[in-house]
Design a protein around this motif. Structure first.
Motif, PDB file in Angstrom:
ATOM      1  N   VAL A  33      58.937  64.721  63.276  1.00 27.58           N
ATOM      2  CA  VAL A  33      57.688  65.431  63.511  1.00 27.58           C
ATOM      3  C   VAL A  33      56.668  65.031  62.444  1.00 27.58           C
ATOM      4  CG1 VAL A  33      56.590  67.693  63.539  1.00 27.58           C
ATOM      5  CG2 VAL A  33      58.829  67.385  64.613  1.00 27.58           C
ATOM      6  N   GLY A  34      55.492  64.580  62.891  1.00 27.20           N
ATOM      7  CA  GLY A  34      54.430  64.208  61.964  1.00 27.20           C
ATOM      8  C   GLY A  34      54.418  62.750  61.569  1.00 27.20           C
ATOM      9  N   THR A  35      55.450  61.974  61.934  1.00 28.17           N
ATOM     10  CA  THR A  35      55.477  60.567  61.552  1.00 28.17           C
ATOM     11  C   THR A  35      54.717  59.727  62.568  1.00 28.17           C
ATOM     12  OG1 THR A  35      57.573  60.160  62.715  1.00 28.17           O
ATOM     13  CG2 THR A  35      57.692  60.830  60.402  1.00 28.17           C
ATOM     14  N   ILE A  36      54.268  58.551  62.127  1.00 31.08           N
ATOM     15  CA  ILE A  36      53.577  57.613  62.997  1.00 31.08           C
ATOM     16  C   ILE A  36      54.094  56.212  62.693  1.00 31.08           C
ATOM     17  CG2 ILE A  36      51.485  58.971  63.289  1.00 31.08           C
ATOM     18  CD1 ILE A  36      50.218  57.493  61.033  1.00 31.08           C
ATOM     19  N   ASP A  37      53.741  55.271  63.530  1.00 29.07           N
ATOM     20  CA  ASP A  37      54.145  53.877  63.344  1.00 29.07           C
ATOM     21  C   ASP A  37      53.358  53.284  62.178  1.00 29.07           C
ATOM     22  OD1 ASP A  37      54.891  51.245  63.553  1.00 29.07           O
ATOM     23  OD2 ASP A  37      54.543  51.094  65.720  1.00 29.07           O
ATOM     24  N   ILE A  38      54.057  52.666  61.214  1.00 30.00           N
ATOM     25  CA  ILE A  38      53.358  52.099  60.065  1.00 30.00           C
ATOM     26  C   ILE A  38      52.616  50.821  60.432  1.00 30.00           C
ATOM     27  CG2 ILE A  38      54.983  53.091  58.441  1.00 30.00           C
ATOM     28  CD1 ILE A  38      56.140  50.295  58.035  1.00 30.00           C
ATOM     29  N   GLY A  39      52.872  50.283  61.615  1.00 33.56           N
ATOM     30  CA  GLY A  39      52.166  49.088  62.044  1.00 33.56           C
ATOM     31  C   GLY A  39      52.921  47.823  61.695  1.00 33.56           C
TER      32      GLY A  39
ATOM     33  N   ALA B 280      51.431  76.237  59.036  1.00 38.90           N
ATOM     34  CA  ALA B 280      50.746  75.034  58.574  1.00 38.90           C
ATOM     35  C   ALA B 280      51.304  73.820  59.312  1.00 38.90           C
ATOM     36  CB  ALA B 280      50.923  74.864  57.066  1.00 38.90           C
ATOM     37  N   TYR B 281      50.544  72.744  59.310  1.00 43.13           N
ATOM     38  CA  TYR B 281      50.985  71.540  60.009  1.00 43.13           C
ATOM     39  C   TYR B 281      52.095  70.836  59.221  1.00 43.13           C
ATOM     40  CZ  TYR B 281      47.343  72.008  63.491  1.00 43.13           C
ATOM     41  OH  TYR B 281      46.575  72.468  64.522  1.00 43.13           O
ATOM     42  N   PRO B 282      52.950  70.066  59.920  1.00 42.43           N
ATOM     43  CA  PRO B 282      54.132  69.475  59.275  1.00 42.43           C
ATOM     44  C   PRO B 282      53.832  68.627  58.054  1.00 42.43           C
ATOM     45  CG  PRO B 282      54.311  69.289  61.657  1.00 42.43           C
ATOM     46  CD  PRO B 282      52.936  69.809  61.375  1.00 42.43           C
ATOM     47  N   ASP B 283      52.672  67.925  58.039  1.00 44.34           N
ATOM     48  CA  ASP B 283      52.409  67.062  56.891  1.00 44.34           C
ATOM     49  C   ASP B 283      52.170  67.860  55.608  1.00 44.34           C
ATOM     50  OD1 ASP B 283      49.957  68.080  57.559  1.00 44.34           O
ATOM     51  OD2 ASP B 283      49.088  66.172  58.170  1.00 44.34           O
ATOM     52  N   VAL B 284      51.744  69.116  55.733  1.00 40.92           N
ATOM     53  CA  VAL B 284      51.580  69.964  54.546  1.00 40.92           C
ATOM     54  C   VAL B 284      52.941  70.283  53.942  1.00 40.92           C
ATOM     55  CG1 VAL B 284      50.723  72.176  53.697  1.00 40.92           C
ATOM     56  CG2 VAL B 284      49.429  70.925  55.424  1.00 40.92           C
ATOM     57  N   HIS B 285      53.939  70.445  54.800  1.00 41.13           N
ATOM     58  CA  HIS B 285      55.274  70.799  54.329  1.00 41.13           C
ATOM     59  C   HIS B 285      55.908  69.703  53.475  1.00 41.13           C
ATOM     60  CE1 HIS B 285      55.471  73.278  58.307  1.00 41.13           C
ATOM     61  NE2 HIS B 285      54.749  73.882  57.385  1.00 41.13           N
ATOM     62  N   SER B 286      55.431  68.462  53.621  1.00 38.38           N
ATOM     63  CA  SER B 286      56.063  67.361  52.889  1.00 38.38           C
ATOM     64  C   SER B 286      55.971  67.544  51.381  1.00 38.38           C
ATOM     65  CB  SER B 286      55.424  66.024  53.278  1.00 38.38           C
ATOM     66  OG  SER B 286      54.057  65.987  52.899  1.00 38.38           O
ATOM     67  N   LEU B 287      55.078  68.434  50.937  1.00 40.30           N
ATOM     68  CA  LEU B 287      54.977  68.717  49.503  1.00 40.30           C
ATOM     69  C   LEU B 287      56.315  69.144  48.933  1.00 40.30           C
ATOM     70  CD1 LEU B 287      53.392  69.376  46.888  1.00 40.30           C
ATOM     71  CD2 LEU B 287      52.942  71.620  47.853  1.00 40.30           C
ATOM     72  N   ILE B 288      57.098  69.869  49.714  1.00 39.48           N
ATOM     73  CA  ILE B 288      58.338  70.432  49.195  1.00 39.48           C
ATOM     74  C   ILE B 288      59.394  69.362  48.952  1.00 39.48           C
ATOM     75  CG2 ILE B 288      59.701  70.920  51.280  1.00 39.48           C
ATOM     76  CD1 ILE B 288      60.014  73.783  50.230  1.00 39.48           C
TER      77      ILE B 288
ATOM     78  N   LEU C 178      58.901  72.239  62.353  1.00 38.92           N
ATOM     79  CA  LEU C 178      59.179  71.774  60.997  1.00 38.92           C
ATOM     80  C   LEU C 178      59.511  70.287  61.017  1.00 38.92           C
ATOM     81  CD1 LEU C 178      61.455  74.600  59.509  1.00 38.92           C
ATOM     82  CD2 LEU C 178      59.180  73.959  58.726  1.00 38.92           C
ATOM     83  N   ASN C 179      58.961  69.549  60.074  1.00 39.57           N
ATOM     84  CA  ASN C 179      59.380  68.169  59.890  1.00 39.57           C
ATOM     85  C   ASN C 179      60.849  68.162  59.477  1.00 39.57           C
ATOM     86  OD1 ASN C 179      59.798  65.936  57.586  1.00 39.57           O
ATOM     87  ND2 ASN C 179      58.448  65.129  59.166  1.00 39.57           N
ATOM     88  N   GLU C 180      61.640  67.288  60.107  1.00 31.10           N
ATOM     89  CA  GLU C 180      63.081  67.307  59.875  1.00 31.10           C
ATOM     90  C   GLU C 180      63.444  67.024  58.417  1.00 31.10           C
ATOM     91  OE1 GLU C 180      61.450  65.890  62.266  1.00 31.10           O
ATOM     92  OE2 GLU C 180      62.473  66.002  64.203  1.00 31.10           O
TER      93      GLU C 180
END
Length: 763
Positions: free
Chosen positions: A230-236, A585-593, A633-635
């Motif tokens: 959840v929240g990830t994208i292709d890095i290209g 909050a959106y999943p990318d905010v959770h990445s702080l943890i 939640l982002n996994e």
């Protein structure tokens, strides 16, 4: 090839390290040798004019970069053969011939050790490392460069371009560890392209003009990426190509069960509090758990969704919870490990775990009895007062950090008719040599001039002063009041508190998941109350950004300063941090943890400062798993929680006991029992958990009408407690309950509810 030195430290079967080199997977690699000075000799006759601003005369001491080398507590000290093969690939890429090297992408599921394996390489190679975490709202000013207002030597202000931690890593030869690299848009990642391709970097708009620098030969990038979370994208493809498949693009997964078991035994022994008490995990039990995890990960029906909840990291949490609480592994799997899985996958996994493990409990609780994480033993529907819970015989919390406020001279005095005397002062916080007042501090004395320490009496005084207009903000952090905690303890709440505290003692955050009004936040406040801990409480929303939790720019006397937000301040002091509605909050905010609760427990701020979590800090998050505004939640974030506790409404018998504890005037009897059974039935209908046979005779419209009616009648425990507090007897409680159920209901819902209320005796 470097000659192998003697006197080495063995790190399991896969690696060893000496002072000059390290060996992984049978291959020898040199370690970076630290330098204490830059080796330049100053020419005595050389002078610089006073009005010249010389960079050469302010060269940084090379020894300073050594502070960025990961410490041993952040890395793996047991390296299995599979882990060694990954480390060999990283080391080979990092030491390959050529001017530009060291670009590695570790790709794989959360909890398989990507971040820690990167830090392990840096530790083995004696390589400084700067760690940054990406999220969807990451901008260049967060890590690359930013424009700041500074004070000039003449006292005026000007703007300058300030390099961020990524540019500093390029200049001084640090590796850049980018966690969640596929959380940031590809158009931001391209900023690294020139440095990766040519080893050169153009920086515009600095106080030195537009300059071009050559990237330090020791600079490199180690990125970690999770697959399709959840929240990830292709890095290209363009960025992926620069890492190189077959070279720096390294796919990781969980190591084989026999190796995973040995790694779990080693990591368990390093986990607090087991490390201090010398509690070790039996290798046979670790092997049993690792084989069970491998079986479930490979299950064709549930393997795809269960992998994240059975990572190596999660297995350590699971085993530690059992050792600390004395609860069975099978029971903990249902209550704290598999909570977020879809119902079918959860049931299948729970059945498999129960069949394989039975009532198995991890030994260790007796060895750490001195820690005092024991709770009252209740059976049936009994309740007990919150203060009956056992206080710890020994407190492991480290001393809190202090920002060293000073108490200003006493400004006011207030005397009350009963002889109470209050002195009013103010603590001041230092910022850039100045002191800023941050609120009122009271000191209360009784009529005998003895200082009052009773919190309830102090709050009475504060209320009296507030009524007179003295209501200035205090410093963050307070002990919860009795009115904010659970009204009493029950078997269910004690079980949940024990699980939460066990995870927190292992240095992990906790997520309390459940429907609204079931007592999630009250559980967290109760734990802080019982452990006499300072609590700081936040709520997240759909507009919360990562900067709201980390640091923000502000002007102080016309100069830009980075100021840490209250969230980081509370973690720095070692408080209990309660985050309500965490997944609003959106999943990318959770990445702080992620970084704050990895082994290093750190986070790099945009100005390059490395923030480290206080060892005593506790983070408790709450949230519903579904409902309006709830985000998935982002996994990777989910996997960092030491426990995701399944908090539900109490069973009817417990709920009746709670209401009787709150209001002794509600004598237990058929009327109260019927009312609670009605609410419980409506909750199950609203959640889709009621037996299908009960609604099979209804038409589709009738079933929908029943669900609509049930949603209105499915009162929360908090609502029932509020009704009980204002009811004089069971009859009044029932009348208020009926009123609460019917108010606001549609005509269709009322036609369904009226006969149901009569059936349950709530007429």
């Amino acid at each position: 090839m470097v000659a192998r030195e003697t006197g080495r430290r063995q790190l399991g079967p896969g690696a060893s390290v000496g002072s000059l080199d390290f060996i992984v997977d049978g291959m020898l690699f040199p370690r970076r040798q630290s330098r204490t000075e830059h080796g330049l000799t100053r020419l005595a006759r050389h002078r610089v004019r006073a009005d010249w601003d010389s960079q050469v005369r302010r060269l940084e001491d090379p020894a300073q970069v050594d502070h960025a080398i990961p410490s041993e507590r952040e890395v793996f000290t047991y390296i299995s053969p599979t882990m060694a093969r990954i480390l060999r690939r990283i080391a080979s890429v990092s030491t390959a011939a050529g001017e530009h090297r060291g670009f590695v992408l570790l790709f794989g599921p959360t909890g398989c050790g990507k971040t820690t394996i990167a830090k392990t390489f840096a530790w083995l190679a004696n390589q400084p490392l700067t760690e940054i975490a990406f999220s969807g709202d990451t901008s260049l000013s967060d890590f690359y460069r930013s424009v700041e207002v500074v004070r000039t030597s003449g006292g005026g202000q000007s703007t300058v371009t300030v390099p961020g931690p990524a540019v500093e890593a390029m200049l001084h030869g640090k590796r850049l560890l980018i966690n969640e690299i596929n959380m940031v848009p590809a158009d931001v990642l391209v900023i690294f392209s020139q440095a990766m391709d040519t080893g050169r970097l153009v920086i515009s708009g600095t106080e030195r003009g537009n300059v071009e620098i050559e990237v330090h030969r020791d600079f490199g990038i180690i990125g970690t990426a999770n697959p399709n979370y959840v929240g990830t994208i292709d890095i290209g493809r363009a960025m992926e190509r620069r890492f190189g498949r077959g070279v720096g693009y390294i796919e990781m997964t969980f190591i084989p069960p026999d190796e995973e078991a040995a790694a779990i035994v080693a990591e368990f022994g390093r986990t607090p509090p087991f490390a201090e008490y010398g509690v070790e995990l039996e290798p046979a039990l670790a092997g049993r758990i690792a084989r069970l995890a491998a079986e479930l990960r490979a299950d064709p029906q549930v393997g795809a969704v269960i992998t994240n909840r059975l990572s190596t990291r999660a297995l350590l949490h699971w085993l530690g919870l059992s050792a600390l609480t004395g609860q069975s592994l099978a029971g903990l799997a249902e209550r704290a490990l598999l909570t977020t899985l879809p119902d079918e996958a959860r049931d299948r996994a729970a059945r498999t775990i129960g069949a394989r493990l039975g009532d198995l409990v991890v030994a260790g609780k007796a060895a750490i009895a001195d820690l005092g994480v024991t709770w009252p033993v209740l059976t049936g529907a009994r309740t007990t007062a919150v203060d009956a819970a056992t206080r710890p015989r020994r407190v492991l919390h480290a001393a809190p950090r202090s920002s060293a406020p000073v108490l200003h001279a006493i400004d006011f005095e207030r005397r009350f008719p009963d002889g109470t005397r209050v002195l009013v002062g103010e603590p001041f916080h230092r910022i850039d040599g100045r002191r800023y007042g941050i609120g009122v501090r009271l000191r209360v004395y009784d009529r005998e001039n003895r200082q009052v320490r009773d919190r309830d009496r102090i709050e009475e005084v504060e209320r009296a002063l507030r009524d007179e207009g003295v209501n200035v903000p205090h410093r963050i952090g307070r002990r919860p009041r009795r009115a904010e905690i659970l009204p009493c303890l029950t078997p269910s709440s004690i079980r949940n508190l024990a699980i939460a505290e066990a995870a927190l003692h292992m240095g992990r955050p906790v997520f309390l998941a459940g429907p609204t009004g079931c007592g999630k936040s009250s559980l967290a406040r109760t734990l802080a109350y019982l452990r006499n801990r300072s609590l700081v409480e936040f709520s997240l929303t759909g507009e919360t950004a990562k900067g709201d939790l980390t640091a923000s720019r502000r002007l102080v006397d016309g100069v830009t300063r980075w100021t840490t937000q209250a969230f980081l301040e509370a973690l720095d002091r070692g408080d209990v941090v309660l985050i309500n509605d965490y997944n609003m909050a959106y999943p990318d905010v959770h990445s702080l943890i992620n970084g704050l609760f990895d082994k290093g427990a750190s986070f790099t701020l945009p100005d390059g400062t490395r923030f480290t979590t206080h060892p005593s800090a506790w983070v408790i998050a709450t949230g519903a798993l579904e409902g309006p505004g709830v985000k998935p939640l982002n996994e990777a974030v989910e996997n960092r929680f030491g426990a995701i506790v399944d908090v539900r409404y109490p069973p009817p018998a417990e709920e009746i006991a709670i209401l009787g504890h709150v209001s002794p005037r509600l004598a237990p009897g058929p009327v109260l029992t019927n009312a609670i059974q009605l609410v419980d039935f409506c909750r199950r209908v609203a959640a889709g958990e009621v037996d299908s046979a009960l609604v099979s005779g209804l038409s589709r419209a009738g079933q929908e009408a029943l669900r609509q009616a049930a949603r209105g009648a499915a009162l929360s425990t908090a609502e029932l407690v509020a009704i009980a507090r204002v009811s004089n007897d069971a009859a009044e409680f029932t009348a208020r309950l009926r009123q609460g159920v019917l108010e606001g209901s549609s005509d269709l819902a009322r036609r369904v509810l009226e006969p149901v209320l009569l059936q349950y005796g709530v007429g």
